[in-house]
Write an enzyme that holds these catalytic residues in place. Structure first.
Site, PDB file in Angstrom:
ATOM      1  N   GLY A 136      -1.430  -9.515 -28.231  1.00  0.00           N
ATOM      2  CA  GLY A 136      -1.919  -9.162 -29.565  1.00  0.00           C
ATOM      3  C   GLY A 136      -3.442  -9.112 -29.637  1.00  0.00           C
TER       4      GLY A 136
ATOM      5  N   GLU B  61       3.029  -9.213 -22.185  1.00  0.00           N
ATOM      6  CA  GLU B  61       4.270  -9.546 -22.906  1.00  0.00           C
ATOM      7  C   GLU B  61       5.504  -9.502 -22.014  1.00  0.00           C
ATOM      8  OE1 GLU B  61       1.890  -7.569 -24.032  1.00  0.00           O
ATOM      9  OE2 GLU B  61       1.522  -7.966 -26.159  1.00  0.00           O
TER      10      GLU B  61
HETATM   11  N1  COA Z   1       0.065 -18.746 -27.867  1.00  0.00           N
HETATM   12  C1  COA Z   1       0.099 -20.073 -28.055  1.00  0.00           C
HETATM   13  N2  COA Z   1      -0.660 -20.944 -27.357  1.00  0.00           N
HETATM   14  C2  COA Z   1      -1.477 -20.415 -26.432  1.00  0.00           C
HETATM   15  C3  COA Z   1      -1.545 -19.026 -26.183  1.00  0.00           C
HETATM   16  C4  COA Z   1      -0.730 -18.179 -26.959  1.00  0.00           C
HETATM   17  N3  COA Z   1      -0.748 -16.845 -26.820  1.00  0.00           N
HETATM   18  N4  COA Z   1      -2.449 -18.818 -25.196  1.00  0.00           N
HETATM   19  C5  COA Z   1      -2.919 -20.017 -24.845  1.00  0.00           C
HETATM   20  N5  COA Z   1      -2.344 -20.980 -25.592  1.00  0.00           N
HETATM   21  C6  COA Z   1      -2.580 -22.429 -25.539  1.00  0.00           C
HETATM   22  C7  COA Z   1      -2.001 -23.023 -24.263  1.00  0.00           C
HETATM   23  O1  COA Z   1      -0.625 -23.301 -24.410  1.00  0.00           O
HETATM   24  C8  COA Z   1      -2.838 -24.286 -24.125  1.00  0.00           C
HETATM   25  O2  COA Z   1      -2.349 -25.254 -25.013  1.00  0.00           O
HETATM   26  P1  COA Z   1      -2.297 -26.826 -24.564  1.00  0.00           P
HETATM   27  O3  COA Z   1      -3.745 -27.212 -24.414  1.00  0.00           O
HETATM   28  O4  COA Z   1      -1.624 -27.475 -25.715  1.00  0.00           O
HETATM   29  O5  COA Z   1      -1.543 -26.862 -23.266  1.00  0.00           O
HETATM   30  C9  COA Z   1      -4.205 -23.837 -24.651  1.00  0.00           C
HETATM   31  O6  COA Z   1      -3.983 -22.670 -25.453  1.00  0.00           O
HETATM   32  C10 COA Z   1      -5.169 -23.477 -23.545  1.00  0.00           C
HETATM   33  O7  COA Z   1      -4.562 -22.501 -22.704  1.00  0.00           O
HETATM   34  P2  COA Z   1      -4.289 -22.710 -21.130  1.00  0.00           P
HETATM   35  O8  COA Z   1      -3.083 -21.882 -20.773  1.00  0.00           O
HETATM   36  O9  COA Z   1      -4.245 -24.155 -20.790  1.00  0.00           O
HETATM   37  O10 COA Z   1      -5.618 -22.067 -20.519  1.00  0.00           O
HETATM   38  P3  COA Z   1      -5.805 -21.437 -19.063  1.00  0.00           P
HETATM   39  O11 COA Z   1      -7.257 -21.250 -18.889  1.00  0.00           O
HETATM   40  O12 COA Z   1      -5.038 -22.193 -18.045  1.00  0.00           O
HETATM   41  O13 COA Z   1      -5.098 -19.980 -19.171  1.00  0.00           O
HETATM   42  C11 COA Z   1      -4.567 -17.882 -20.261  1.00  0.00           C
HETATM   43  C12 COA Z   1      -5.601 -19.008 -20.073  1.00  0.00           C
HETATM   44  C13 COA Z   1      -5.098 -16.965 -21.347  1.00  0.00           C
HETATM   45  C14 COA Z   1      -4.404 -17.093 -18.940  1.00  0.00           C
HETATM   46  C15 COA Z   1      -3.198 -18.499 -20.655  1.00  0.00           C
HETATM   47  O14 COA Z   1      -3.403 -19.369 -21.737  1.00  0.00           O
HETATM   48  C16 COA Z   1      -2.140 -17.505 -21.047  1.00  0.00           C
HETATM   49  O15 COA Z   1      -1.546 -16.876 -20.191  1.00  0.00           O
HETATM   50  N6  COA Z   1      -1.890 -17.373 -22.376  1.00  0.00           N
HETATM   51  C17 COA Z   1      -0.843 -16.535 -22.871  1.00  0.00           C
HETATM   52  C18 COA Z   1      -1.202 -15.076 -22.819  1.00  0.00           C
HETATM   53  C19 COA Z   1      -0.074 -14.233 -23.314  1.00  0.00           C
HETATM   54  O16 COA Z   1       0.995 -14.167 -22.729  1.00  0.00           O
HETATM   55  N7  COA Z   1      -0.316 -13.526 -24.436  1.00  0.00           N
HETATM   56  C20 COA Z   1       0.651 -12.649 -25.023  1.00  0.00           C
HETATM   57  C21 COA Z   1       1.419 -13.367 -26.061  1.00  0.00           C
HETATM   58  S1  COA Z   1       2.559 -12.290 -26.875  1.00  0.00           S
END
Ligand code: COA
Length: 259
Positions: A111, A134
């Site tokens: 998003g 996604e």
């Molecule tokens: N929705 C909800 N929570 C999210 C999120 C999302 N889209 N993206 C990140 N977060 C949260 C994580 O769960 C984490 O929470 P926590 O501290 O309670 O564990 C926090 O934000 C930090 O993210 P984290 O994953 O620990 O950081 P990272 O540096 O290891 O990785 C990303 C960064 C962006 C690669 C990874 O967070 C990710 O893949 N996010 C999802 C991306 C995604 O699939 N987006 C499409 C959604 S439809």
């Protein structure tokens, strides 16, 4: 207007809209989308505002997607409604007659990528990345990504990015036409302001009409958005979607079964 998850400021006719849920990497929960809807309406209605910048709080993320903990609880019916609501807000951004620039300060995923693509221009910081991951959750982009990514980067590259979930760095993003400019994190907002300050001196009616005419050229397949919302809703009722979102929340690798 004061909001919980969005900060706004207005200076010299330019509104800066900052998505502020840093602990969730600025992920768009439904509350934040509702707030964004109100902010964009204010941008339309306030004649003292001539243009806007949308950015994310901090230096790590623009917006890391829809909030996965929330979407993991959707069913097919409210899944379709959620895609349509997000699409409506992003279409309002795309159709705004005032220039809106995405200052992409970090991850623009799912998003977040779709929000940046709904803006008229994109300026990226050197550390920023975009992607539509996604598919890893057992869903598809639902806020216009299946339509706008091909418009920006071409069909072949868009298909590859949505099917692989690969992330694209700022240099490649600029090369493929997704980003207009790359700059340092410190220069990100100044660069956006430089572009906006140039454009807000132009005749506002011409600015709005150019945006409208260019949008019209791309909206011949208007029902592509409806197809996307229906397909997003269909994914929500699969086991793979439950598995994909559960695996993200439980921090493990998903095991997909194709159903
Ligand atoms: N929705 C909800 N929570 C999210 C999120 C999302 N889209 N993206 C990140 N977060 C949260 C994580 O769960 C984490 O929470 P926590 O501290 O309670 O564990 C926090 O934000 C930090 O993210 P984290 O994953 O620990 O950081 P990272 O540096 O290891 O990785 C990303 C960064 C962006 C690669 C990874 O967070 C990710 O893949 N996010 C999802 C991306 C995604 O699939 N987006 C499409 C959604 S439809």
């Amino acid at each position: 207007m004061a909001f919980k998850n969005i900060k706004t400021s207005i200076n010299n006719g330019i509104m800066i809209i900052t998505i502020s849920r840093q602990e969730r990497l600025n992920a768009l929960n439904f509350e934040t989308l509702g707030e964004l809807n109100k902010v964009i309406k204010e941008l339309y209605n306030d004649i003292s505002i001539m243009g806007a910048i949308i950015t994310g709080e901090g230096e790590k993320a623009f917006v890391a997607g829809a909030d996965i903990t929330e979407i993991s609880k959707l069913n097919e019916m409210n899944g379709r409604k959620s895609a349509e609501t997000g699409q409506e807000i992003f279409q309002m951004i795309e159709n705004c007659p005032k220039l809106i620039i995405a200052a992409v300060n970090g991850y623009a995923l799912g998003g977040g990528c779709e929000l940046a693509m709904a803006c008229h221009l994109r300026v990226m910081s050197e550390n920023a990345k975009f992607g539509q991951p996604e598919i890893n959750l057992g869903i598809i982009p639902g806020y216009g990504g299946t339509q706008r990514l091909p418009w920006l980067v071409g069909k072949g590259k868009a298909l590859e990015l949505m099917l692989t979930a690969d992330m694209v760095n700022a240099n490649d993003a600029k090369e493929m036409g997704w980003a207009n400019y790359i700059t340092s994190q410190e220069n990100l907002i100044p660069k956006c302001l430089e572009i906006l300050n140039k454009i807000i001196t132009k005749p506002a009616i011409s600015v709005g009409l150019i945006i409208d005419c260019v949008n019209t050229a791309f909206h011949k397949q208007e029902d592509g958005f409806q197809t996307e919302a229906n397909a997003f809703a269909a994914c929500i009722s699969t086991g793979d979607f439950k598995e994909g979102t559960a695996a993200f929340i439980e921090k493990r690798v998903p095991v997909f079964k194709g159903k």
